[in-house]
Design an enzyme around this catalytic site. Structure first.
Site, PDB file in Angstrom:
ATOM      1  N   TYR C 173       0.703  -1.229   0.123  1.00 37.43           N
ATOM      2  CA  TYR C 173      -0.058  -0.099  -0.005  1.00 37.43           C
ATOM      3  C   TYR C 173       0.956   1.277  -0.119  1.00 37.43           C
ATOM      4  O   TYR C 173       1.955   1.331   0.714  1.00 37.43           O
ATOM      5  CB  TYR C 173      -1.051   0.012   1.316  1.00 37.43           C
ATOM      6  N   PRO C 174       0.208   2.358  -0.730  1.00 38.47           N
ATOM      7  CA  PRO C 174       1.146   3.688  -0.595  1.00 38.47           C
ATOM      8  C   PRO C 174       0.464   4.564   0.572  1.00 38.47           C
ATOM      9  O   PRO C 174      -0.861   4.315   1.051  1.00 38.47           O
ATOM     10  CB  PRO C 174       0.731   4.284  -2.102  1.00 38.47           C
ATOM     11  N   MET C 175       0.955   5.556   1.203  1.00 38.05           N
ATOM     12  CA  MET C 175       0.691   6.256   1.934  1.00 38.05           C
ATOM     13  C   MET C 175       1.319   7.715   1.980  1.00 38.05           C
ATOM     14  O   MET C 175       2.389   8.002   1.606  1.00 38.05           O
ATOM     15  CB  MET C 175       1.006   5.722   3.512  1.00 38.05           C
ATOM     16  N   HIS C 200       6.095   4.434  17.109  1.00 35.61           N
ATOM     17  CA  HIS C 200       5.600   3.652  15.991  1.00 35.61           C
ATOM     18  C   HIS C 200       6.528   2.466  15.724  1.00 35.61           C
ATOM     19  O   HIS C 200       6.089   1.250  15.548  1.00 35.61           O
ATOM     20  CB  HIS C 200       5.393   4.452  14.587  1.00 35.61           C
ATOM     21  N   GLN C 213       8.921  -5.658   6.787  1.00 36.98           N
ATOM     22  CA  GLN C 213       8.628  -4.615   6.453  1.00 36.98           C
ATOM     23  C   GLN C 213       9.517  -3.947   5.255  1.00 36.98           C
ATOM     24  O   GLN C 213      10.556  -3.652   6.048  1.00 36.98           O
ATOM     25  CB  GLN C 213       7.936  -3.696   7.556  1.00 36.98           C
ATOM     26  N   SER C 251      -0.057   7.199  13.135  1.00 39.25           N
ATOM     27  CA  SER C 251      -0.797   6.710  11.918  1.00 39.25           C
ATOM     28  C   SER C 251      -2.339   7.338  12.165  1.00 39.25           C
ATOM     29  O   SER C 251      -2.797   7.650  11.358  1.00 39.25           O
ATOM     30  CB  SER C 251      -1.005   5.124  11.888  1.00 39.25           C
TER      31      SER C 251
END
Lengths: 281, 281, 281, 281, 281
Positions: C173-175, C200, C213, C251
């Site tokens: 996914y992009p963010m 985080h 990740q 987030s």
């Protein structure tokens, strides 16, 4: 929250009584003109002849056809009013089985049911029930609610299962009530919503005779909360009415609109003429 | 932040316990009616016959087919419930290898897993752990959490791996919890979220018997955080239930909805009938 | 502004040191199953055989193939890690020249480079430079920055130029970081951003061993600021990790997410098998 | 409003002087690799040969071709700098008439003109005119403005009608200045905008030598207010520069970005090579 | 609300008088260059010859053709001004029946009517009616309103039913007035809107002679509230005018813009030339 007590006073139940009637499908279709042009007159007649058993009964079964302006709604919009979703689906299947549908592709659609929101009756009833100490969703509450609904359903039969108005022009658009971070329709007390809807309705009533409006609800069925069809013999009426309403609080602050499309009525019996390039008068 | 101490009182751990069950794929498919019409009856029978070995076992393997209203979800939606993503992918591959798939093109899809959010148990457990001085994510915390999860997983087996309800109509939509600049679900304390979810659940319970709801989670798998399937024998129930919930705080303020689609159940054994243009009754 | 003096105290330089490694391309591809079904087994073998010289070396050159769930990412995703954009472009050209590509059409793609944001080192270094009276972007500043970068680049070589993890499932996914009118990541002081990123990171570390990740940066290259690949042998881990992180301040408040897609690893050597409809185990 | 008097002090005229130069068209094109593969080498040579009279003069007429990474900008981007919109349109027509264009389909495009915003000169001039009691848009004002514009136009000729830099990589993106409900660039006083643009420019100047930036304005011509082309011999420079700028007030708060695309320069003379699958070095 | 009394003073009626004139359709069309190239010169002549009876009368019936820059508006835009929606629909049908339309596909469109908003007269009239104690929407109010409208309709006939300006360039864009949660055009008192529109108009007047602007209203007909056509002999004028207006309060705060497209006039008689790749001068 709107439904919890505030100070000494309790808020009214927030959900307005709502009646549903006909199931409605809007089909917006692109016509493959290039493919059609390639057909000789005899072939066109054959396509139309073989499609006639499906097409001819449409109008009396409450289907109206419109030749649409611009390209956003394709060339043709069919509005079907039926008694059930099953009947709507069956008409979709019937049309898809005609040879004419080789020249047609879906562009947009909208699934909804005719809806009447009874804000006034709701506030009156909920207030009276509250005064009598009857709590929401108790058996007694439900009985009273169902009785009011039944009475209204009977009284409004004609508006719940309407014939499609014969007017020459149609404007269709979907809409939501805003649920913004600051301005949120769904957290307003029902009395405040009723007040705004009442003022809104007064504008509508001034336009009666010039335009017919049919509201359909689509929560659970399609991308927006409501679909609105306006029918008039002068298309400028659409613009004037909607523009005037836009200054009304409930629209100015709480309405979010989707795409507007506009078309010219074409009796199904004159579809063949339309496909020869002549707009029926 | 919700997870840091405030004054003398410490906030509870913010992440609710969540159970997962069946892997779920929604496939929304356009049917190429034009191509199908070009096939003679014998050719259609051959296509269906050659596809039967894949199609026939679908239903008992927890696949349901729906004939969709309007064009947004195509003509056909298949909902597959399986034990794993591998099994979902295999059914996609199996279908793609049938000759029937020459007449089918994907329109939309949704990937998710059945999910149960244990807000009530979470708050109870986290409070008790906090009182016992056990910190989040310590071995002791993890042990207690895992024990609760295991118990609930066992107790809720039927809801985690459900059969697809037999109801005639389905409504499907994806949704998010709002993370706005002002209103942000994910920064609310867990007790507040639990309170709102509890009220929300009470509405749902009043509708039990009329509608079945299956919530699936799609964080990490698809565009929205959750997918919701409603199953009912009266499609108006979808509209009424969702409209009522929209006035509930958790939906009014914190729910963002994607597209809603609605369809009519078509037993896989009657797909051939549907493709002849007859909606199964 | 974050970079200008506030009262007596000066703010730290706001831009964190950032290292870049491998150039990365995600290709999401629809497979033309209908066309493929029309090919006889011999023709399929020929297509695969003629494509083999391009396909076979892919995996050892750090390309991984995934069979994707649902339709949003097409049927197949290829992730290419290379040393340069030129090498990425060359692999695109090589693939486009194979006969297999007659059966493939692009659906989505993502261009980025492996990135490590050195928030902790940055704050430490900038504070020390400030104490020594060294101003940002002076030669002395630049020298110290470059020295730190060089040291870190050496220390983190393995993470900057990673092998693609062998895990069976991928979630991509992009963010973006939010730049809202009220909540704006880019106007927070670097110490506050470092604090949030640190919390985080602690969540991420608790999931080590279960999921890998890889963060890639795409500012200047694609539609979002970052792309995230998660690799795991249990796809539910994606959902659990991302859901847990969603309650984390950085987030909850500052992350905006694009589409999530999920797939099953398919060794390039087993692509032929996949195209026969069998998901490799 | 920014342009009305505030207390005793009058605000400066809000619109900055702006110079325009070359007319610019970005064409992003998908190449039909499948169709191309079907052509025998001789047929390919013929296509290229017949297209050569249009293609060969392109580069010296200030057209640059780029092989694009990923699929969003298609396979090929052409950037045309010309003296007028007519010349841009003519090159579009010329290309559309070549046989090579049977293998090309448009994916995206961008229409703009080279622009230089003279914030510094504007504030200086407007302040001086105000001190001399000259009101905006009076003949005297216009004369002074035109004189300044003319001087700057002469001084900046090279930047207004630039040659396309020879750098190997390009990054292109469109952008707007935010007009949010709270944060609105267009209601800031010109001195404040000038201050922010000045700081912004200082970052740019530190990157001089590593990257060339050409700003084009597209108000009235395309979907965004500006298009930005960055040219560099190391594509990582795009990411580093834009990331650094994102922390700068004018970008952090007031910039809205569209899609970023990145490509590798391919001299027009080597297009044939590219279409054989070899990335020119 | 703007329309309810505030303290002792009553607000003026919020809806400005608005006149409508010509019905307008913008058709943006992609030309199938590949298909056209396949036609021999004789075949092209035949296509054009057979289409001539529809094409030739277009211009004198107030249709203008433009060759568009970039790909967003396709290759060709036709602007039709007619007396009614029926006439617009008929021209759509006529064009769709020509053989030239085998080479054309719709890309975008816009349906609207020429509109003049009479803010100044409205405020003057409403104030005077209020002073005379006449309430909105009473028969007396309606009579006075209709009289003013009629007078203005007569006085502005030329602007309501304009000829399409002969200028070489066109810029077209749709726009809305903002209805944000904080900044909402539709809740401003009419005097404030009139004040802002007046300042806005003053900018327009300074550009008279260099650019012609035609505003069309599309509420009820298309996706935005208004469409704007600018006509000029120098396309840079579009950019300068719109940029200057963007700093004006009514645009800076309350305008939302859609896509801008720009094109070069091509007399219908020279369409054949254009299709041979020569931009008419």
């Amino acid at each position: 929250m709107a439904s919890s007590p505030r100070g000494a006073e309790r808020a009214l139940y927030p959900v307005p009584l709502t009646l549903e009637g006909s199931s409605v499908l809007h089909q917006m279709l692109r016509f493959r003109w290039s493919e059609w042009r390639k057909c000789a007159p005899a072939a066109r007649r054959e396509v139309l002849g073989q499609s006639a058993p499906v097409l001819q009964p449409l109008e009396s079964a409450q289907t109206a056809a419109y030749s649409m302006l611009g390209h956003k709604a394709g060339d043709l919009m069919l509005i079907h009013f039926r008694d059930s979703f099953d009947a709507l689906k069956q008409v979709e299947l019937d049309l898809a089985s005609t040879p004419l549908w080789d020249f047609v592709e879906p562009v947009r659609s909208y699934v909804s049911v005719v809806e009447l929101g009874l804000y006034e009756s709701s506030v009156k009833l909920f207030r009276s029930l509250q005064e009598r100490g009857i709590d929401p969703n108790t058996p007694e509450w439900n009985k009273e609610v169902e009785a009011t609904m039944e009475r209204q359903r009977e009284a409004m039969k004609g508006r719940l299962y309407p014939e499609i108005p014969k007017a020459r022009y149609v404007s269709f658009y979907p809409m939501d009530r805003r649920r913004g971070e600051e301005k949120n329709w769904y957290t307003l007390p029902i009395e405040e919503r009723q007040r705004q809807m009442d003022l809104h309705g007064m504008i509508g009533r001034r336009w009666a005779g010039k335009v017919r409006q049919i509201i359909t609800g689509s929560i659970g069925f399609d991308d927006w909360e409501w679909g609105v069809d306006l029918f008039a013999d002068d298309p400028l009426v659409f613009k004037r009415l909607i523009y005037e309403m836009r200054f009304d609080e409930v629209s100015a602050v709480y309405a979010l609109f989707g795409s507007f499309v506009v078309g010219v009525r074409c009796p199904v019996s004159q579809l063949g003429e339309l496909l020869e390039g002549k707009l029926p008068r």
